[in-house]
Design a protein around this motif. Structure first.
Motif, PDB file in Angstrom:
ATOM      1  N   TYR A   1     -59.364 -38.870   0.950  1.00  0.00           N
ATOM      2  CA  TYR A   1     -60.377 -39.824   0.127  1.00  0.00           C
ATOM      3  C   TYR A   1     -60.944 -41.174   0.737  1.00  0.00           C
ATOM      4  O   TYR A   1     -60.184 -41.606   1.573  1.00  0.00           O
ATOM      5  CB  TYR A   1     -59.540 -40.077  -1.257  1.00  0.00           C
ATOM      6  CG  TYR A   1     -59.539 -38.759  -2.270  1.00  0.00           C
ATOM      7  CD1 TYR A   1     -60.774 -38.718  -3.165  1.00  0.00           C
ATOM      8  CD2 TYR A   1     -58.729 -37.729  -2.103  1.00  0.00           C
ATOM      9  CE1 TYR A   1     -60.646 -37.498  -3.908  1.00  0.00           C
ATOM     10  CE2 TYR A   1     -58.448 -36.769  -3.045  1.00  0.00           C
ATOM     11  CZ  TYR A   1     -59.763 -36.540  -3.962  1.00  0.00           C
ATOM     12  OH  TYR A   1     -59.637 -35.282  -4.761  1.00  0.00           O
ATOM     13  N   VAL A   2     -61.402 -41.815   0.319  1.00  0.00           N
ATOM     14  CA  VAL A   2     -61.936 -43.116   0.444  1.00  0.00           C
ATOM     15  C   VAL A   2     -61.099 -44.096   0.001  1.00  0.00           C
ATOM     16  O   VAL A   2     -60.623 -43.916  -1.499  1.00  0.00           O
ATOM     17  CB  VAL A   2     -63.318 -43.593   0.082  1.00  0.00           C
ATOM     18  CG1 VAL A   2     -63.764 -45.018   0.322  1.00  0.00           C
ATOM     19  CG2 VAL A   2     -64.574 -42.795   0.761  1.00  0.00           C
TER      20      VAL A   2
ATOM     21  N   ILE B   1     -60.152 -44.163   5.336  1.00  0.00           N
ATOM     22  CA  ILE B   1     -59.852 -42.711   4.835  1.00  0.00           C
ATOM     23  C   ILE B   1     -58.594 -42.689   4.819  1.00  0.00           C
ATOM     24  O   ILE B   1     -57.709 -42.964   5.529  1.00  0.00           O
ATOM     25  CB  ILE B   1     -60.389 -41.716   5.784  1.00  0.00           C
ATOM     26  CG1 ILE B   1     -62.051 -41.623   6.086  1.00  0.00           C
ATOM     27  CG2 ILE B   1     -59.981 -40.223   5.396  1.00  0.00           C
ATOM     28  CD1 ILE B   1     -62.528 -40.826   7.175  1.00  0.00           C
TER      29      ILE B   1
ATOM     30  N   LYS C   1     -61.527 -30.281   2.452  1.00  0.00           N
ATOM     31  CA  LYS C   1     -61.296 -31.767   2.134  1.00  0.00           C
ATOM     32  C   LYS C   1     -59.955 -32.262   3.026  1.00  0.00           C
ATOM     33  O   LYS C   1     -59.180 -31.750   3.487  1.00  0.00           O
ATOM     34  CB  LYS C   1     -60.530 -31.707   0.624  1.00  0.00           C
ATOM     35  CG  LYS C   1     -60.417 -33.169   0.099  1.00  0.00           C
ATOM     36  CD  LYS C   1     -59.850 -33.573  -1.205  1.00  0.00           C
ATOM     37  CE  LYS C   1     -60.853 -32.714  -2.413  1.00  0.00           C
ATOM     38  NZ  LYS C   1     -60.274 -32.766  -3.701  1.00  0.00           N
TER      39      LYS C   1
ATOM     40  N   LEU D   1     -69.117 -37.207   1.988  1.00  0.00           N
ATOM     41  CA  LEU D   1     -68.528 -37.785   1.031  1.00  0.00           C
ATOM     42  C   LEU D   1     -68.972 -37.309  -0.618  1.00  0.00           C
ATOM     43  O   LEU D   1     -70.260 -37.323  -0.513  1.00  0.00           O
ATOM     44  CB  LEU D   1     -68.697 -39.554   1.095  1.00  0.00           C
ATOM     45  CG  LEU D   1     -68.384 -40.144   2.111  1.00  0.00           C
ATOM     46  CD1 LEU D   1     -68.838 -41.605   2.228  1.00  0.00           C
ATOM     47  CD2 LEU D   1     -67.019 -39.710   2.656  1.00  0.00           C
TER      48      LEU D   1
ATOM     49  N   VAL E   1     -63.414 -36.927   0.822  1.00  0.00           N
ATOM     50  CA  VAL E   1     -63.948 -36.865   2.065  1.00  0.00           C
ATOM     51  C   VAL E   1     -63.680 -35.320   2.594  1.00  0.00           C
ATOM     52  O   VAL E   1     -62.611 -34.869   2.452  1.00  0.00           O
ATOM     53  CB  VAL E   1     -63.293 -37.773   2.957  1.00  0.00           C
ATOM     54  CG1 VAL E   1     -63.728 -37.682   4.584  1.00  0.00           C
ATOM     55  CG2 VAL E   1     -63.270 -39.224   2.633  1.00  0.00           C
TER      56      VAL E   1
ATOM     57  N   LEU F   1     -68.770 -36.214   8.254  1.00  0.00           N
ATOM     58  CA  LEU F   1     -68.079 -36.430   7.018  1.00  0.00           C
ATOM     59  C   LEU F   1     -69.079 -36.277   5.822  1.00  0.00           C
ATOM     60  O   LEU F   1     -70.075 -36.695   6.018  1.00  0.00           O
ATOM     61  CB  LEU F   1     -67.162 -37.734   6.894  1.00  0.00           C
ATOM     62  CG  LEU F   1     -66.103 -38.031   7.948  1.00  0.00           C
ATOM     63  CD1 LEU F   1     -65.659 -39.500   7.684  1.00  0.00           C
ATOM     64  CD2 LEU F   1     -65.149 -37.163   7.881  1.00  0.00           C
TER      65      LEU F   1
END
Length: 116
Positions: A54-55, A9, A51, A29, A44, A27
């Motif tokens: 992000y991945v 993450i 929020k 996604l 994420v 989480l």
């Protein structure tokens, strides 16, 4: 899903930092199909926090042993579920949950699974 899929993450400093993260935390996604910077972006989210990052999707942001957003993108639906497995001083790693794992969590009265 036969193999365990872990991901890094990133970007949490732009949101709430690591404050909302806890091992075992759930989480959501979500493929960010309108992201201007990354065609394979996966956002994420967490309950109450929204929020949280992000991945990771570059060699500079993806820890060894975890998958990039590009590798995960075609392996998950438009929305998927994961659980925080590791939290470091400046990082967090999640694990994609299989449908079976999600179904088990949905039956757990102590689980805070708000997405489903």
């Amino acid at each position: 899903m036969d193999e365990e899929m872990f991901f890094t993450i990133v970007g949490f400093k732009n949101y709430h930092g690591l404050k909302p993260f806890k091992v075992g935390g759930l989480l959501k996604l979500i493929k960010d199909k309108v992201n201007a910077y990354d065609d394979e972006a996966i956002a994420v989210e967490m309950r109450y926090a929204g929020k949280v990052g992000y991945v990771g999707n570059s060699t500079n942001t993806v820890f060894r042993g975890t998958m990039s957003a590009g590798r995960l993108y075609d392996k998950i639906a438009d929305e998927g579920y994961a659980q925080i497995k590791f939290i470091g001083q400046n990082s967090a790693i999640g694990k994609i949950l299989s449908k079976e794992e999600v179904d088990i969590l949905k039956e757990d009265p102590d689980c805070d699974f708000y997405y489903i």
